[in-house]
Design a protein around this motif. Structure first.
Motif, mmCIF file in Angstrom:
data_model
loop_
_atom_site.group_PDB
_atom_site.id
_atom_site.type_symbol
_atom_site.label_atom_id
_atom_site.label_comp_id
_atom_site.label_asym_id
_atom_site.label_seq_id
_atom_site.Cartn_x
_atom_site.Cartn_y
_atom_site.Cartn_z
ATOM 1 N N ALA A 109 12.613 5.678 6.323
ATOM 2 C CA ALA A 109 13.769 5.128 5.699
ATOM 3 C C ALA A 109 15.093 5.945 5.748
ATOM 4 C CB ALA A 109 13.386 4.743 3.936
ATOM 5 N N LYS A 152 13.968 -3.390 2.604
ATOM 6 C CA LYS A 152 13.048 -2.229 2.293
ATOM 7 C C LYS A 152 13.231 -2.252 0.720
ATOM 8 C CE LYS A 152 11.979 0.760 6.225
ATOM 9 N NZ LYS A 152 12.648 0.126 7.381
ATOM 10 N N TYR A 153 14.371 -2.455 0.329
ATOM 11 C CA TYR A 153 14.731 -2.245 -1.166
ATOM 12 C C TYR A 153 13.781 -3.296 -1.876
ATOM 13 C CZ TYR A 153 17.109 -1.811 -5.779
ATOM 14 O OH TYR A 153 17.751 -1.633 -6.996
ATOM 15 N N ASP A 188 18.046 -4.450 6.903
ATOM 16 C CA ASP A 188 16.944 -3.892 7.205
ATOM 17 C C ASP A 188 16.570 -3.140 5.861
ATOM 18 O OD1 ASP A 188 14.781 -2.625 7.903
ATOM 19 O OD2 ASP A 188 15.725 -1.607 9.600
ATOM 20 N N ASN A 189 17.696 -2.437 5.233
ATOM 21 C CA ASN A 189 17.295 -1.814 3.963
ATOM 22 C C ASN A 189 17.375 -2.456 2.828
ATOM 23 O OD1 ASN A 189 16.899 0.878 5.052
ATOM 24 N ND2 ASN A 189 19.139 1.499 5.133
ATOM 25 N N THR A 199 25.254 0.717 4.135
ATOM 26 C CA THR A 199 23.754 0.433 4.859
ATOM 27 C C THR A 199 22.692 1.152 4.233
ATOM 28 O OG1 THR A 199 23.979 2.250 6.499
ATOM 29 C CG2 THR A 199 24.587 0.149 7.269
ATOM 30 N N SER A 200 22.924 1.892 2.935
ATOM 31 C CA SER A 200 21.812 2.637 2.326
ATOM 32 C C SER A 200 21.524 1.881 0.965
ATOM 33 C CB SER A 200 22.233 4.274 1.727
ATOM 34 O OG SER A 200 21.321 4.381 0.950
ATOM 35 N N HIS A 201 20.306 1.554 0.592
ATOM 36 C CA HIS A 201 20.142 0.730 -0.541
ATOM 37 C C HIS A 201 20.370 1.501 -1.766
ATOM 38 C CE1 HIS A 201 16.057 2.658 -0.704
ATOM 39 N NE2 HIS A 201 15.560 1.883 0.317
ATOM 40 N N ASN A 257 16.777 5.676 9.136
ATOM 41 C CA ASN A 257 17.372 4.459 9.023
ATOM 42 C C ASN A 257 18.724 4.721 8.621
ATOM 43 O OD1 ASN A 257 16.148 2.036 10.229
ATOM 44 N ND2 ASN A 257 14.895 1.788 8.347
ATOM 45 N N THR A 258 19.158 5.122 7.445
ATOM 46 C CA THR A 258 20.316 5.372 7.091
ATOM 47 C C THR A 258 21.230 6.117 8.161
ATOM 48 O OG1 THR A 258 19.559 5.080 4.996
ATOM 49 C CG2 THR A 258 21.784 6.039 5.279
#
Lengths: 747, 747
Positions: free
Chosen positions: A502, A676-677, A672-673, A397-399, A505-506
């Motif tokens: 951010a 954001k990315y 979501d991420n 889930t992290s960009h 979120n992660t």
């Protein structure tokens, strides 16, 4: 040596005191737009504007609006809960008393536990909301100062208030109840009844959590999706723009859904895992005394101390000085608490458990001999398993990693490929967590039978205070950003809060991984306790050789159980979609009727309350059917079709819910991420950045992901736990109906 | 009284002859643009244009292109299958021989069955593709005539060729194999070995079905999604526009995926359900002779006759004269065959089954006494259950009802709400089918134990010929429409084929409901047969009290099993997304390099072959990992961890696959029809019609739905069946490894 009671009560009080200290630290920050910082050129809203006073006034105005919205929603929600608790405690009293051959004491004790569990859950949620709202605006103010330490610490401390208060309160209430009940059941042989009555505490906690998660989840996502759809898609204004009528509702939602709802959820997990471990391990008390029996609670107490020590790492020892430090600081929390728990658990086990003790296996006639290292290993498997699942969740889930970047790339060919990639990512992300869970289940089950599974669940949640801190940290930062935008502060403030958010979120996704994994273990442990109860009640006539899945009724209910999470997800997602559409229509109505609301410097504010009202009403109305389904299905299955059917139902639901919960949460987090990315990309890069078609495709994914990750996905935790704890509480009742055959005589 | 052999072989020959007759009827239609019909003002493509000859030439050109594309793909796919069959038959020979104490006859017989099953599946798929391609263009030509009867009948007959040929071939090959094996195993006591060797037939059928469904599914949807994305979104040209380079690949896909792949799938279900019933019921042969034992095959034979009789309803007795008749005609087929099957099944049961016979229960020591009415009831439960599931599927996927209309309404607020509503619809649509399945399982299980479940599966598939007819009808109409568009015929022709196709879409969804429901029953029956085998091999040491889900290993693998369908769906969806993105890039490259391809009357054709190549290569490459996962997971689980683990794996996979398969198929079908519903709306209505933003939002849903409903969803059927049949074929082998404990000695 210190007694268990001293340690447990000490830890509980310590947690509460620590929460109070953190709260004091936050309260020292005045709600006053900062004039000395780098961001003091704030733009005033009205024509007098430009000065810090007007901004301060605006900050207070927003703060009040959010506070009142959250307060009024929670009041409405808890009114519903109140009536539910009232009616259901009568049901508990009557059914449990009847099921135990009119043993009114057990009925009443179970009912009291239920009410206490529900009450504690309500208090936790309410408290969390208050703290969050109180801290949001202060985080915004801190973000006006130069440097990262102040604003990070404010948000982190807000989380800590919630985390420690909830753990302290949970442990305290649970343990005090036990001490009171012990006066009625003083003999170790009677402690099995004591622990059984205590399961009501888990049921109460989880019932409220169900309403909190679902109601709050629908509220927050109806507002969020509505604000997104109108703001970004229809009129091209950001979601937190003060001209967007849904914006206050959106910010209220963060507090009632992501803070209050989630707090209730994790409180429920804590209460249930403790109850499961106590019921299964109650025989330990007979041979080795009270202190050995309450070992699971000691672990939770020790966990509080470990979390407290490690929290200094984030706020003092390695303070956040740069943007890059934020995510590291949060991750260090999770990893350090897990590592420190390992020796702590070993010490606790060797200190409080007898050198060996006997437990009867859930299936067959085997007596297991358990040594402290075995129990400690089970707890540690849970703790470490939780961390691994958390880190895998982060990967998906992290960009910073490939999966989310692939999803972002898929936006190049439009929203459809974004959807396909995002859903595929969620499904794929299930693989490793499920294998880890299977390993933890197998390992703990083999070592200490069902008691081991329950201990592993306790282990999963042993650093709950830290998990909660981080979980609450996220929405606080999110809200702080929203307030900055609404108060029209310098964009630099918003950028700072966005960076804080951010990372949140992660880590929130990591927290969800924890919550789901622990829920699976808790449910299995509760199911094991249920089977043990039925076996005991039926004098080994039922389930003594285990639960046969080739029993026709059991198999039929296995697939029905597997259907429940899907039906539940359908209901909750559609509720969000429906409420969001109403929200969009309301917003559009306001813009149509008063087009000057969209002016660059409007002289009039939109009608925020109308949107708050839509979210409130929709969520209260829509939380009832899924809640009723989850509560009534096991109840009616047990009453009508008996315990074989119920076993199938519970296991089927558990199997499907784990997969669906993980995949929905991770798909949502990834979308979501990915968005954001893309927003971070420059317009010249191949992702084109904010405002491009690629970004629009990403927004579609993010919007679909909202109910995935914040309504349906996490609520599925509660589905499995609640069904299982309910079955355990009413186990005797179900057996009492035609010897477990149900009203239809199916056995 | 006639012997079973006479009836079975008679039915098989009848089916083949009937297929040939239908084929002859189609072949009488010349591929020649019709000059007498109402649609003869065809628009010529080139400057000479305007006359029917040019159109005829164009029709032939398109026909040839599609034919060659399909032929070359299937050749490539079957080459992969050939190598797979070669390698895997060696594995079957060795593992089965070893598992049976080096009984090379059983190994060889199982291997031969496997090869025959695989071969029949390949022939069925290939034949289906040939017939479909042959009939598509003829349906287009028939649609040029006035009236609906001709074109409907052409498409329907094309379906019938496939339906009856496949049933005839399947029954014939299976039964002939049995007769040959009987010469080696003449004694009724040996028939258990005969039926066990026969399970290879199911394995062969299902393995090829796996590659056919997945490979074909990826092919068709990569092309479809690619064509959609470019055509509709990027350049605003329809997907079947001859200027769209992906258009031929899209039409090829309909034939290789929706016809050949689906044919293999249903052939696999037929083969497996029959094998399961024969293995479980083999003891019937010992007491009551061959004819009683082959009762399940007789039912299939009778089913062919019933379907044949009812097919006259569609083509002759109640011919289609108006658009509204189309959907009715197809539905009448399903309902009439089901109703007529009920007395037919009773007659068959009373005719061929002894007045009572004994069967040993799968669990415990119970001997069941079964009367013909009981067996007949199980079959009928399956048949009727299938119809109910089909009709529910229709309710959720046809735009005549509320659910799809709600999805269409959700498009008003953009693609995100469309997605949320569509996914919620799919999840919700699981409820009733699962309850029906649970009822069928419980009912048939209680009446006749596992034999009943196997019979219910046979019942589900008893009107397979009709089901297949309707399933093939859909893609034929779809392709006919594509050809009309590409040949630039009068739009009225396209409208007619679209109307035919719309009905086909709904009935295809019904067919998928059938396929999934039957797959669930087949898997359970195969699992029951597996348990029986292990019990028998272990002399009741294992599984004699059933399969205990509270065995640590079993439970751990239950949740791992539940993960497999999600992992599989992730892999296949991502493959489609990936291949579609490659397709989009290729198309964009062609347009960028040769912009005049987009002229209204281009003088040059795009490079169709490049797109065909992308689909072919992507699907062949991408079908291997999911295929390998599904085959290797049960094999390695059985070999490494033993039979307890494998039991958990199979049941977990079954529970999750049913839900996921139904929801994915229905979400996809609903999005497709929501889009069609919006396209039918007038620009003044609130849905705004074709080309509007609402329509664009609907297209996103349709595109996401493509892999849902035509790749991942239906392939999940095969996941559960293939895993179960594989376990059954290698049951003795798994037991032979450390008495079912696996290489890791887990038992």
């Amino acid at each position: 040596m210190v007694s268990a009671t001293a340690i447990i009560l000490g830890a509980a009080v310590l947690a509460l005191v620590w929460a109070a200290i953190q709260f004091l630290a936050i309260s020292k920050i005045p709600v006053k737009s900062n004039e000395g910082g780098e961001a003091d050129e704030t733009t005033g809203l009205t024509s007098e504007g430009g000065d810090a006073d007007a901004t301060t006034e605006r900050l207070l105005e927003i703060y009040t609006a959010i506070y009142e919205g959250a307060e009024s929603f929670l009041k409405a929600e808890y009114t519903v809960c109140f009536w539910f608790v009232l009616v259901f405690s009568a049901i508990v009293l009557i059914l449990v008393s009847w099921g135990t051959g009119w043993d009114w004491v057990r009925g009443a004790f179970t009912m009291v536990s239920f009410v206490l569990g529900a009450g504690t859950s309500i208090v936790s949620g309410y408290l969390g909301m208050k703290v969050a709202v109180y801290s949001n605006v202060r985080t915004t103010v801190s973000a006006q100062k130069s440097g990262w330490t102040a604003c990070f610490n404010t948000a982190f401390r807000a989380g800590a208030v919630m985390g420690f208060a909830l753990c302290g309160l949970g442990i305290l209430m649970l343990y005090l109840t036990m001490l009171v009940y012990r006066t009625h059941y003083p003999q170790p042989e009677e402690w099995i009844y004591l622990t059984e009555c205590l399961t009501g505490y888990g049921l109460g906690g989880s019932s409220i959590a169900m309403f909190g998660r679902v109601g709050g989840g629908i509220y927050t996502k109806a507002a969020d999706v509505g604000a997104d759809l109108v703001g970004k898609v229809v009129h091209g204004i950001p979601e937190d723009d003060p001209r967007n009528p849904a914006t206050i509702a959106d910010n209220v939602g963060d507090n009632v859904g992501d803070v209050a709802g989630m707090g209730s959820d994790l409180f429920g997990s804590f209460a249930e895992s403790t109850c499961a471990a106590l019921v299964i391990g109650s025989s330990v008390g007979v041979s080795d005394g009270w202190d050995a029996m309450v070992f699971p609670i000691i672990v939770s107490g020790v966990g509080v101390a470990v979390c407290l020590v490690c929290s200094f790492l984030a706020t003092d020892i390695l303070p956040v000085r740069k943007e890059e430090h934020v995510e590291t600081a949060l991750k260090v929390q999770l990893i350090s608490t897990t590592l420190l728990m390992i020796p702590a658990i070993f010490l606790t086990a060797f200190g409080f458990l007898p050198t060996q003790f006997a437990l009867k296996a859930v299936v067959g006639e085997t007596e297991l001999t358990i040594a402290p290292w075995m129990a400690a290993s089970c707890v540690i498997m849970g703790t470490v398993g939780g961390l691994i699942i958390g880190l895998i969740t982060e990967y998906f889930t992290s960009h910073s990693y490939r999966p989310v970047r692939e999803v972002a790339d898929a936006c190049k060919t439009g929203p459809a490929t974004n959807m396909i990639y995002g859903i595929a990512l969620g499904y794929k992300s299930v693989i490793i967590p499920v294998v880890v869970l299977a390993l933890v289940i197998y390992g703990s089950f083999r070592l200490c039978d069902m008691y081991g599974v329950a201990l592993a669940a306790i282990g999963f949640l042993s650093n709950l205070a830290t998990g909660l801190t981080i979980d609450v940290y996220g929405p606080v930062c999110d809200n702080a950003g929203g307030i900055a935008e609404m108060a029209e502060l310098d964009p630099a403030v918003r950028e700072k809060t966005d960076a804080l958010d951010a990372a949140g979120n992660t880590t929130a996704a990591i927290g969800k991984g924890f919550a789901i994994g622990s829920a699976a273990l808790v449910s299995l442990a509760l199911f094991g306790a249920f089977v043990t109860r039925i076996r005991h009640s039926s004098d080994d006539a039922l389930f003594s050789d285990g639960v046969n899945m080739l029993e026709p009724l059991t198999f039929a209910f296995l697939i029905i159980g597997g259907m429940i999470p899907f039906a539940f997800a359908a209901m909750t997602m559609k509720s969000v979609g429906f409420a969001a559409m109403m929200m969009v229509m309301e917003v559009q109505r306001q813009f149509d009727e008063r087009p000057h609301l969209l002016d660059a410097n409007p002289t009039e504010r939109p009608d925020y309350d109308a949107c708050i009202k839509i979210s409130t009403e929709a969520s209260l109305k829509e939380m009832l059917p899924p809640g009723a389904m989850v509560i009534l299905t096991p109840l009616l299955t047990g009453i009508l079709f008996g315990v074989n059917a119920l076993s199938g139902l519970l296991v089927g639901a558990l199997i499907a819910a784990v997969q669906l919960a993980i995949s929905m949460s991770n798909s949502g987090g990834a979308w979501d991420n990915a968005k954001k990315y893309i927003e971070k990309a420059s317009p010249d890069s191949d992702l084109k950045g904010k405002g491009s078609d690629i970004h629009k495709a990403a927004v579609v994914g993010d919007t679909v992901g909202d109910p995935f990750k914040d309504t349906s996905g996490p609520a599925l935790n509660i589905v499995m736990k609640l069904m299982a704890v309910l079955s355990l509480v009413f186990a005797d009742t179900f057996y009492a109906i035609n010897n477990g055959g149900g009203l239809f005589h199916m056995a």
